[in-house]
Design a protein around this motif. Structure first.
Motif, short mmCIF file in Angstrom:
data_model
loop_
_atom_site.label_atom_id
_atom_site.label_comp_id
_atom_site.label_asym_id
_atom_site.label_seq_id
_atom_site.Cartn_x
_atom_site.Cartn_y
_atom_site.Cartn_z
N VAL A 88 29.41 54.39 21.68
CA VAL A 88 29.35 53.61 22.92
C VAL A 88 30.68 52.93 23.22
N LEU A 89 31.39 52.51 22.17
CA LEU A 89 32.71 51.91 22.39
C LEU A 89 33.68 52.94 22.97
N GLY A 90 33.55 54.17 22.52
CA GLY A 90 34.41 55.24 23.02
C GLY A 90 34.00 55.78 24.38
N ASN A 91 32.83 55.35 24.85
CA ASN A 91 32.33 55.87 26.13
C ASN A 91 32.15 54.76 27.17
N MET A 105 27.61 51.23 34.49
CA MET A 105 27.42 51.63 33.09
C MET A 105 26.39 52.76 33.06
N LYS A 106 26.70 53.79 32.34
CA LYS A 106 25.80 54.93 32.22
C LYS A 106 24.56 54.56 31.40
N LEU A 107 23.43 55.09 31.82
CA LEU A 107 22.18 54.84 31.12
C LEU A 107 22.24 55.34 29.67
N THR A 108 22.90 56.46 29.46
CA THR A 108 23.03 57.02 28.11
C THR A 108 23.74 56.04 27.17
N VAL A 109 24.77 55.39 27.66
CA VAL A 109 25.51 54.43 26.84
C VAL A 109 24.60 53.26 26.46
N ILE A 110 23.82 52.77 27.41
CA ILE A 110 22.91 51.66 27.14
C ILE A 110 21.84 52.06 26.14
N ILE A 111 21.28 53.25 26.31
CA ILE A 111 20.23 53.72 25.39
C ILE A 111 20.78 53.87 23.98
N ILE A 112 21.93 54.49 23.83
CA ILE A 112 22.50 54.68 22.49
C ILE A 112 22.90 53.33 21.89
N PHE A 113 23.37 52.42 22.71
CA PHE A 113 23.68 51.08 22.22
C PHE A 113 22.44 50.40 21.66
N VAL A 114 21.34 50.46 22.38
CA VAL A 114 20.09 49.83 21.92
C VAL A 114 19.58 50.51 20.65
N VAL A 115 19.65 51.83 20.59
CA VAL A 115 19.22 52.55 19.39
C VAL A 115 20.08 52.14 18.19
#
Length: 125
Positions: free
Chosen positions: A67-70, A1-11
């Motif tokens: 995040v769902l799309g990524n 899982m990309k870090l960007t996806v996790i960060i945007i998910f948490v935000v």
């Protein structure tokens, strides 16, 4: 899982919880929320804190969709989004609105945290 996806998910998760907190805050001491008819609805909608809550919901929605799309699976994202948001709102309600949490709610928080941990383990593999 990309870090960007996790960060945007948490935000997005925090914006969703923040939106709920703002909507509650906008109703405190506000008599427009009990006004009847269209005028009451318009006054409630134009309340700055309520409007900030709507904007926060919008930001959360856009982040969640992104995040769902990524690559984040819905079967992982939705349970995490709702359960973690539930915990944030529950604790924030106790802190900011002085709502008391009883032992069953604290037990529920513990069980939800265990479920979030078990569910999210896949996210970090």
């Amino acid at each position: 899982m990309k870090l960007t996806v996790i960060i945007i998910f948490v935000v997005a998760l925090f914006f969703n919880a923040f939106a709920n907190i703002l909507i509650k805050a906008s109703s405190l001491g506000d008599k427009t929320s009990t006004a009847s008819g269209i005028e009451g609805l318009i006054k409630s909608f134009l309340h700055p804190v309520f409007f900030a809550g709507l904007v926060s919901f919008g930001i959360a929605l856009l982040g969640y969709r992104w995040v769902l799309g990524n690559g984040l699976k819905l079967s992982l994202a939705y349970p995490l989004f709702t359960s973690a948001g539930f915990i944030i709102v529950l604790v924030a309600s106790a802190i900011f609105f002085k709502e008391e949490l009883n032992w069953t709610q604290w037990t529920g928080i513990g069980l939800i945290l265990a479920g979030v941990w078990l569910t999210s383990a896949e996210m970090f593999v």
